[in-house]
Design an enzyme around this catalytic site. Structure first.
Site, mmCIF file in Angstrom:
data_model
loop_
_atom_site.group_PDB
_atom_site.id
_atom_site.type_symbol
_atom_site.label_atom_id
_atom_site.label_comp_id
_atom_site.label_asym_id
_atom_site.label_seq_id
_atom_site.Cartn_x
_atom_site.Cartn_y
_atom_site.Cartn_z
ATOM 1 C CG PHE A 19 0.009 5.542 4.178
ATOM 2 C CD1 PHE A 19 0.699 6.738 4.050
ATOM 3 C CD2 PHE A 19 -1.317 5.504 3.804
ATOM 4 C CE1 PHE A 19 0.067 7.879 3.576
ATOM 5 C CE2 PHE A 19 -1.953 6.633 3.330
ATOM 6 C CZ PHE A 19 -1.268 7.829 3.206
ATOM 7 C CE LYS A 41 -0.543 -1.179 7.961
ATOM 8 N NZ LYS A 41 -1.874 -0.681 8.400
ATOM 9 N N GLY A 72 0.800 -1.206 0.000
ATOM 10 C CA GLY A 72 0.000 0.000 0.000
ATOM 11 C C GLY A 72 0.834 1.257 0.000
ATOM 12 C CG ASP A 89 -9.991 3.435 4.048
ATOM 13 O OD1 ASP A 89 -10.761 3.760 3.122
ATOM 14 O OD2 ASP A 89 -8.816 3.076 3.854
#
Length: 654
Positions: free
Chosen positions: A22, A40, A20, A135
Site C-alpha cells: 500500500f 511514506k 509494501g 498488525d
C-alpha cells in the site's frame, strides 16, 4: 520517486527502505535542517476514496502517540501531487527491523527481554489511546542503533470509540493474527497474542505453529498445544503460555500486565547476575564494572539496580553469618564434648581448658558467650558442695574428689542437659569432612576407601568416570584426564586450572539440568562440581555447589517420597545430607538424614509385609547405622528395632 531527487523542494531522497503493498518508504534528508527522516509515500492508485479512512486512521493513531519512545513518531504530513495522495514524514529509525534481526542471528536472551519490554510499553501507550494496532509482527518492529524497539505502521490500526468494545473487520497479517481475529470480533488482546508470537520467535528461534498454508496455521492456533525447549526458563515459558492462550479470557488482559511480568523477569535475571558476580568476584572495582555492564545490558535503572544489589548483599551477608555461626558451633561443640569426657579422669584440669577454648571462640558473640558460660555454671551447680567454688581451679579440685559413680552421674547429667546439637560426631573444626551417610544406599558419590588417600576428590572423580553413561560425562572425563596428566608431570598449577575448568563444566551442566527441572541430574552435576572445585582448591565454590546439590537432591527426594518411591527417595535424601555436610549446613544435613530413615523404614515395612525378611533386615540395618549419627532417637529407629526383634523371634521360634 527518484534517488537523489528533491521532493516538494525540501526533501532529498536517499534510499528506498521498504516497498509494501500500500505504500513505499524512503530515507530522505530534510534540506533546511539536515535532518534524516523517513517518508511514506501513498500512491493515488492504491488509495481511492474508499481507502482514505485507513490513511486518516493511521495519521490519527500516530498523532495520538507522538513522541513515545517505543512508537515511530510522525513529524508532519505534506500534501500530495498528481501521483501521490500525501507524503507522511516520520522519524527515521536507523536500525533493522526485528524480522531482519531474527533472520540474521539467534537473539541473546537479554536483548530479547528488552525488545519484549519495548513492544509492551508501546502497546500500553497505544491501548490507552483506544488504538488497536491489528498488525503487530516482526516486520513492523523497528530497532534503533541502540537496539531500542519501536512499533511502526499503523496503516490498519483501529481507533475504538467510547461506545465500541470490539473491532468488526478481519484485518492484519494472517500469520500473526489472534484466533479470534479471524472471526472479525476482537479487542486489544489480539495485539497481545501477536506480541506473544513475536516473543516466542525471539526466545525459541522459530514460529510456534507449523503449517504449509495459512489455513493450517489458523487451525493449529485453535487446537494445538505449544511446544517449548527445555532450555527456556520456566518463568518465560509461563508468560508465553499465557500470552498465546487461545482462550481470550485466560490470556493477558492488558499490555500493562504483560509488561509487569516481563519486568519482573528482567529484575530476577539481574538479581541472578548480581549473585553470580558477588560470589565470583571479590575485587570491588572489578565487581562494580561487571555490575555496571549487567545494568546496561538489561537496561535496569540505577535506582532499581541499587535496591536489588543492596538486598542481595544483605542476603549473602546473612548467609555468610549463618555459615560462620554453624562452623563456630561445630568447633565449640568439639571442645564441649571433650570437656565432658575428661571430667573425673586423670586429666580433669584439661576439661577446664577445653571449656576455656570454647569460651574464647565465642568472645565475639554475646548470645553465644552465654552458651559457653552455661556449661561452666552447670559444672559448679551439679556438684552442690558446701561452699561453691570461687575459682576454676577449686572446681577442678572438687571434681577430682568425686567417686567414680559420682563422676559417671555428673557426665550423664551434662550429656542429658547439654543437647546443643542435633548431629553427633561433627567432623573437624572447619567442617571439611563429609557427614557419614548410609553406606548401603548405592550412591555413586560415596566410597568406602581402603586408605585415607582414597578420600581425595581426584580419586572419587576418577572412580565416577570409570563407567561413562551420560554424553556430557565424556567431555568431563577428558578434562579430568588432562588434570591428572598435568599432576603426574609435576605441573600442579596447570592441574588445578583443569580441575577448575571441570568444576565450571559440571556447574554449567547442572544449571542446564535444573532449568529443565531434571533435579537429580542437576544435583549429580553440582556434587561433581563440588569435587572438582575442591581438587582445584576453590573451597568457597565447592561449598556453594555442595549446598546446591543438597537442595536439589532433597527436592527430588521429596517428589519421590510423595510418589511413595521410598527406596530412591531415601537414597537421594542420604546424598542430600552428605552434600549439606560438605557445605557445613549441619541442621539441613540432619533433616535430610532423618528423612532418609523414614523412607527406609517404609521400604522395610513393605518388605516385611510381603515376607521378604532379607530386604527388611537390610533396610533396618541401614536405619540403625544412620541413627548413630543422629542425636535424638527417631520413630524410624524405634520401628526398625521392633522389626528386627520380630525377625529374630521368627528364627528363634524355628
Amino acid at each position: 520517486m527518484q534517488i537523489n531527487g528533491l521532493v516538494l523542494g525540501k526533501y532529498r531522497i536517499e534510499k528506498l527502505i521498504n516497498n509494501g503493498s500500500f505504500a513505499s518508504v524512503f530515507r530522505a534528508k530534510e534540506e533546511f535542517t539536515n535532518r534524516t527522516v523517513a517518508i511514506k509515500v501513498l500512491p493515488k492508485s492504491i488509495y481511492p476514496s474508499g481507502r482514505m479512512r485507513y490513511l486518516l486512521t493511521e495519521l490519527s493513531a500516530m498523532g495520538r502517540n507522538w513522541g513515545h519512545s517505543n512508537i515511530v513518531s510522525i513529524h508532519t504530513v505534506e500534501p500530495g501531487d498528481d501521483e501521490y495522495v500525501a507524503y507522511i514524514v516520520m522519524e527515521y529509525v536507523d536500525g533493522p527491523s526485528l524480522r531482519q534481526l531474527i533472520t540474521a542471528t539467534p537473539l541473546r536472551r537479554n536483548l530479547s527481554i528488552n525488545i519484549a519490554l519495548d513492544i509492551s510499553r508501546g502497546l500500553v501507550a497505544a491501548h490507552e489511546q483506544n488504538i488497536i494496532h491489528r498488525d503487530i509482527k516482526p516486520q513492523n518492529i523497528l530497532l534503533t542503533a541502540d537496539q531500542v524497539a519501536k512499533i511502526s505502521d499503523f496503516g490498519v490500526a483501529r481507533i475504538l470509540e467510547a461506545s465500541t468494545d470490539y473491532a468488526g473487520t478481519i484485518t492484519g497479517t494472517r500469520r500473526y493474527m489472534a484466533p479470534e481475529q479471524y472471526e472479525g470480533s476482537y479487542d486489544y488482546r489480539a495485539d497481545l497474542y501477536s506480541t506473544g508470537l513475536i516473543l516466542y520467535e525471539m526466545f525459541m528461534g522459530k514460529f510456534p505453529f507449523r503449517g504449509k498454508t495459512q489455513d493450517e496455521i489458523q487451525v493449529r492456533k485453535q487446537s494445538e498445544e505449544i511446544e517449548f525447549d527445555y532450555k527456556l526458563p520456566e518463568d518465560m515459558r509461563a508468560i508465553l503460555q499465557r500470552a498465546l492462550h487461545r482462550d481470550v479470557q485466560t490470556r493477558y488482559q492488558t499490555a500493562s500486565e504483560l509488561y509487569n511480568d516481563l519486568d519482573h523477569i528482567r529484575k530476577k535475571w539481574y538479581a541472578d547476575a548480581v549473585r553470580h558476580t558477588m560470589t565470583e568476584q571479590s575485587n570491588p572495582a572489578i565487581q562494580g564494572a561487571m555490575l555496571s555492564e549487567h545494568r546496561k545490558d538489561l537496561r535496569v535503572s540505577a535506582e532499581v539496580a541499587e535496591k536489588i544489589e543492596l538486598d542481595i548483599s544483605e542476603e549473602q551477608k546473612a548467609k555468610t553469618e549463618k555459615q560462620n555461626e554453624l562452623q563456630l558451633e561445630a568447633q565449640v561443640n568439639l571442645h564441649y564434648d571433650k570437656a565432658i569426657q575428661l571430667i573425673g579422669g586423670t586429666q580433669s584440669q584439661h576439661a577446664l581448658q577445653e571449656v576455656q577454648q570454647a569460651h574464647r571462640l565465642y568472645l565475639s558473640s554475646v548470645k553465644a558467650t552465654k552458651k559457653a558460660d552455661w556449661i561452666f555454671r552447670h559444672l559448679s551447680d551439679l556438684m552442690t558442695p558446701p561452699q561453691p567454688p570461687s575459682t576454676a581451679r577449686e572446681m577442678i579440685g572438687l571434681i577430682d574428689q568425686l567417686s567414680t559413680d559420682e563422676v559417671a552421674e555428673l557426665r550423664t547429667l551434662l550429656n542429658n542437659r547439654f543437647s546443643s546439637r542435633d548431629i553427633a560426631d561433627v567432623p573437624s573444626a572447619v567442617g571439611s569432612g563429609p557427614l557419614p551417610t548410609d553406606g548401603g544406599t548405592g550412591s555413586d558419590l560415596t566410597f568406602q576407601p581402603l586408605n585415607p588417600q582414597e578420600t581425595a576428590p581426584e580419586y572419587v572423580l576418577r572412580k565416577l568416570h570409570e563407567a561413562l553413561q551420560a554424553p556430557h560425562e565424556r567431555l568431563a572425563a577428558e578434562i579430568r584426564q588432562s588434570a591428572e596428566e598435568h599432576a603426574q608431570a609435576g605441573k600442579s598449577r596447570r592441574s588445578r586450572a583443569e580441575y577448575k575448568k571441570l568444576g565450571e563444566f559440571y556447574k554449567t551442566s547442572a544449571d542446564n539440568f535444573i532449568e529443565s527441572e531434571n533435579w537429580e541430574s542437576g544435583a549429580d552435576c553440582y556434587a561433581r562440581a563440588r569435587l572438582a572445585y575442591t581438587a582445584s582448591r576453590r573451597y568457597n565454590r565447592a561449598r556453594q555447589c555442595a549446598q546446591e546439590a543438597g537442595t536439589y537432591y532433597a527436592m527430588r527426594a521429596d517428589a519421590l517420597e510423595r510418589e511413595l518411591t521410598w527406596a530412591d527417595a531415601g537414597r537421594l535424601y542420604a546424598l542430600s545430607a552428605d552434600n549439606y555436610a560438605h557445605a557445613n549446613l549441619w541442621e539441613a544435613a540432619n533433616q535430610s538424614l532423618s528423612r532418609t530413615t523414614i523412607c527406609y523404614f517404609n521400604v522395610a515395612e513393605n518388605a516385611r509385609a510381603i515376607g521378604d525378611l532379607s530386604l527388611t533386615y537390610d533396610y533396618c540395618d541401614r536405619i540403625l547405622r544412620i541413627s548413630k549419627r543422629l542425636k535424638r532417637t527417631t520413630n524410624a529407629e524405634a520401628g526398625a528395632r521392633k522389626l528386627l526383634r520380630e525377625i529374630e523371634n521368627l528364627f528363634t521360634a524355628r
